[in-house]
Design a protein around this motif. Sequence first.
Motif, PDB file in Angstrom:
ATOM      1  N   GLY A  75     -16.603  28.690   5.595  1.00 19.09           N
ATOM      2  CA  GLY A  75     -17.710  28.443   6.518  1.00 19.09           C
ATOM      3  C   GLY A  75     -18.866  29.396   6.350  1.00 19.09           C
ATOM      4  N   ILE A  76     -18.593  30.616   5.937  1.00 19.67           N
ATOM      5  CA  ILE A  76     -19.655  31.625   5.835  1.00 19.67           C
ATOM      6  C   ILE A  76     -20.589  31.348   4.666  1.00 19.67           C
ATOM      7  N   ILE A  77     -20.043  30.800   3.572  1.00 21.33           N
ATOM      8  CA  ILE A  77     -20.837  30.642   2.346  1.00 21.33           C
ATOM      9  C   ILE A  77     -21.327  29.212   2.152  1.00 21.33           C
ATOM     10  N   THR A  78     -21.135  28.351   3.122  1.00 23.15           N
ATOM     11  CA  THR A  78     -21.565  26.952   3.000  1.00 23.15           C
ATOM     12  C   THR A  78     -22.646  26.651   4.029  1.00 23.15           C
ATOM     13  N   PRO A  79     -23.547  25.696   3.745  1.00 19.40           N
ATOM     14  CA  PRO A  79     -24.597  25.361   4.718  1.00 19.40           C
ATOM     15  C   PRO A  79     -24.018  24.757   5.987  1.00 19.40           C
ATOM     16  N   GLU A  80     -24.719  24.925   7.070  1.00 17.67           N
ATOM     17  CA  GLU A  80     -24.197  24.512   8.373  1.00 17.67           C
ATOM     18  C   GLU A  80     -24.059  23.002   8.483  1.00 17.67           C
ATOM     19  N   TRP A  81     -24.941  22.242   7.806  1.00 21.31           N
ATOM     20  CA  TRP A  81     -24.868  20.792   7.910  1.00 21.31           C
ATOM     21  C   TRP A  81     -23.603  20.224   7.274  1.00 21.31           C
ATOM     22  N   LEU A  82     -22.932  21.056   6.449  1.00 22.96           N
ATOM     23  CA  LEU A  82     -21.709  20.603   5.788  1.00 22.96           C
ATOM     24  C   LEU A  82     -20.465  20.872   6.635  1.00 22.96           C
ATOM     25  N   HIS A  83     -20.591  21.698   7.655  1.00 23.49           N
ATOM     26  CA  HIS A  83     -19.431  22.120   8.434  1.00 23.49           C
ATOM     27  C   HIS A  83     -18.699  20.961   9.121  1.00 23.49           C
ATOM     28  N   PRO A  84     -19.382  19.946   9.679  1.00 25.86           N
ATOM     29  CA  PRO A  84     -18.634  18.840  10.304  1.00 25.86           C
ATOM     30  C   PRO A  84     -17.698  18.119   9.342  1.00 25.86           C
ATOM     31  N   PRO A 106       0.796  -1.234   0.000  1.00 25.62           N
ATOM     32  CA  PRO A 106       0.000   0.000   0.000  1.00 25.62           C
ATOM     33  C   PRO A 106       0.826   1.280   0.000  1.00 25.62           C
ATOM     34  N   ILE A 107       1.963   1.293  -0.693  1.00 26.03           N
ATOM     35  CA  ILE A 107       2.799   2.495  -0.704  1.00 26.03           C
ATOM     36  C   ILE A 107       3.134   2.917  -2.138  1.00 26.03           C
ATOM     37  N   LEU A 108       2.375   2.432  -3.118  1.00 27.65           N
ATOM     38  CA  LEU A 108       2.715   2.700  -4.505  1.00 27.65           C
ATOM     39  C   LEU A 108       1.842   3.781  -5.139  1.00 27.65           C
ATOM     40  N   HIS A 109       0.978   4.414  -4.347  1.00 26.34           N
ATOM     41  CA  HIS A 109       0.133   5.482  -4.880  1.00 26.34           C
ATOM     42  C   HIS A 109       0.926   6.786  -4.959  1.00 26.34           C
ATOM     43  N   LEU A 110       0.313   7.811  -5.523  1.00 26.67           N
ATOM     44  CA  LEU A 110       0.974   9.115  -5.642  1.00 26.67           C
ATOM     45  C   LEU A 110       0.582  10.049  -4.501  1.00 26.67           C
ATOM     46  N   VAL A 111      -0.697  10.141  -4.196  1.00 32.89           N
ATOM     47  CA  VAL A 111      -1.184  10.977  -3.093  1.00 32.89           C
ATOM     48  C   VAL A 111      -2.277  10.204  -2.364  1.00 32.89           C
ATOM     49  N   PRO A 112      -2.613  10.597  -1.126  1.00 26.27           N
ATOM     50  CA  PRO A 112      -3.665   9.882  -0.386  1.00 26.27           C
ATOM     51  C   PRO A 112      -5.005   9.943  -1.100  1.00 26.27           C
ATOM     52  N   VAL A 113      -5.856   8.995  -0.790  1.00 33.68           N
ATOM     53  CA  VAL A 113      -7.158   8.933  -1.440  1.00 33.68           C
ATOM     54  C   VAL A 113      -8.028  10.127  -1.056  1.00 33.68           C
ATOM     55  N   TRP A 114      -7.767  10.720   0.107  1.00 34.51           N
ATOM     56  CA  TRP A 114      -8.566  11.874   0.539  1.00 34.51           C
ATOM     57  C   TRP A 114      -7.727  12.806   1.404  1.00 34.51           C
ATOM     58  N   TYR A 115      -7.844  14.081   1.160  1.00 31.66           N
ATOM     59  CA  TYR A 115      -7.221  15.095   2.007  1.00 31.66           C
ATOM     60  C   TYR A 115      -7.891  16.423   1.702  1.00 31.66           C
ATOM     61  N   GLN A 116      -7.705  17.384   2.587  1.00 33.75           N
ATOM     62  CA  GLN A 116      -8.301  18.693   2.387  1.00 33.75           C
ATOM     63  C   GLN A 116      -7.488  19.739   3.137  1.00 33.75           C
ATOM     64  N   GLN A 117      -7.744  20.970   2.806  1.00 36.61           N
ATOM     65  CA  GLN A 117      -7.070  22.081   3.483  1.00 36.61           C
ATOM     66  C   GLN A 117      -7.534  22.134   4.935  1.00 36.61           C
ATOM     67  N   PRO A 118      -6.580  22.155   5.897  1.00 34.20           N
ATOM     68  CA  PRO A 118      -7.004  22.131   7.314  1.00 34.20           C
ATOM     69  C   PRO A 118      -7.909  23.298   7.683  1.00 34.20           C
ATOM     70  N   GLY A 119      -7.711  24.465   7.113  1.00 29.04           N
ATOM     71  CA  GLY A 119      -8.540  25.630   7.437  1.00 29.04           C
ATOM     72  C   GLY A 119      -9.721  25.785   6.515  1.00 29.04           C
ATOM     73  N   LEU A 120     -10.234  24.700   5.992  1.00 31.87           N
ATOM     74  CA  LEU A 120     -11.318  24.766   5.012  1.00 31.87           C
ATOM     75  C   LEU A 120     -12.575  25.400   5.616  1.00 31.87           C
ATOM     76  N   LEU A 121     -12.887  25.061   6.862  1.00 34.46           N
ATOM     77  CA  LEU A 121     -14.088  25.600   7.498  1.00 34.46           C
ATOM     78  C   LEU A 121     -13.952  27.099   7.730  1.00 34.46           C
ATOM     79  N   ARG A 122     -12.774  27.549   8.148  1.00 30.24           N
ATOM     80  CA  ARG A 122     -12.571  28.977   8.381  1.00 30.24           C
ATOM     81  C   ARG A 122     -12.672  29.770   7.080  1.00 30.24           C
ATOM     82  N   THR A 123     -12.230  29.166   5.978  1.00 30.35           N
ATOM     83  CA  THR A 123     -12.206  29.885   4.706  1.00 30.35           C
ATOM     84  C   THR A 123     -13.579  29.944   4.055  1.00 30.35           C
TER      85      THR A 123
END
Length: 458
Positions: free
Chosen positions: A224-233, A205-222
């Motif tokens: 959060g204002i323009i997205t619905p609240e149910w998506l915040h978690p 399990p080490i032959l991939h290029l990047v992880p299957v999932w990742y995101q910007q850690p500050g995504l909610l801060r960036t």
Amino acid sequence: MMSLAQINDVNMNQPVTLLLDFPFWMMSIFIFIIGAVIGSFLNVCVYRIPQHKWLWGQMQSLWDKPSNCPRCSTHILWYDNIPVFGWLKLRGRCRSCKMKISGRYPFIEFLNGSLLVLLFWFEVPVGLHATLEESSVFASMGPQIFPGLQGYSPEAFVWMRFLFHAVLIETLLVASLIDFDLRIIPEATTTPANIFAVIVLLCVPILHLVPVWYQQPGLLRTFGIITPEWLHPFMDGPAVPAWVNAHPYLHGLSVSLAGMLVGGGIVWLVRWAGFLFLREEAMGDGDVYLMAMVGAFLGWQPTVIAFFIAPVCALAVVILLAPFVRNRSIPYGPYLSLGTLLTLLFWQPIWSRVGRLFELGVLLVPLALFMGVLFATSLAAVYLFKRTFGLLPQPLPEGEWRAAHQHIFFASEKVDRHSCNWKTTDWEGTASGHGSVHEERWKGGSFSGNSFGPNRPW
């Protein structure tokens, strides 16, 4: 859990040194020879696989009978089958009957060896002070961090990933050549490699290029204002989920399966939209299986990038050949393969420019839906424009024999490739009267009462 910035700092301050201190030219010669030998087998695959409809028949044809001359059925001697040099030694003709052998055979052998050397040059850093960061497929959040090398040395990791990608390149080459010739991509060129990729990524399990999932850690801060609240978690979390490191084998399997679904799905959607809005085939079933296979090897993010590079390559080729070729239909599999190759060779600069797009995490879902609606709207506009100005293909009147029917009729006949004439069902006495009955029997492989079966490739 480290953020993306911390991951970059770790890799910039602590480069991983590779102990691959050997001359590049020496290893290149060895890899070229191996690639040319494999290219000889690829020639057999390109010729024999399309002769059968189903997967098992396509696979069985590869070991059904040794290579022999299609005219005299003489088995090819091992020293005549040496890649490139065997063809040069024979001056492009059969040793027994002097039938001309196409120069395409040594070309594919040379091309395959060159492709493997090119991949080695970009992927495997060699030299006294070579580092892992010099590899073309290096990413700061790659498997050396998520989920880690799992006890493998950096040298073993680099070699295993090169061999893994080499299998992908070999498969893409066979599929592209068949698609060029016949406008089809048989199952045997994609399905076995697809299964191979899933099994390998599950076990290593080490032959991939990047992880299957990742995101910007500050995504909610960036956002959060323009997205619905149910998506915040879903937006409030680490850069890479903790289960990636906790369950590396599950992660390897998920990388392959997600890539397979996204790669095949995106081509299938384009194919479906082409039928729906343009009333014509935009892509074939073989393209769906081809990109599913690419996704099983590389994961879904590189596969999406390769898919969008492919039309740029196709457009460039079409523009260059437009003055000479009038046929609007082109085999798209080779351009998907070329897009995949370019993604591997130039992964670092490509990822540094588009990687931020994939940091959007769950926001990629509405973005993908918006792009899909925009694409469908564009196709609908093209369809309305063609319909308004009468540019849509008109249905043929029943009972009218057109040029397309004539081509299909001739394609369904079996041509004698030695005389380049269509075979007829004339009485054999006609050939006897012409004095050619023995020649026809010999070419058909039934001279003197012997039956050699169907002709086989060189």
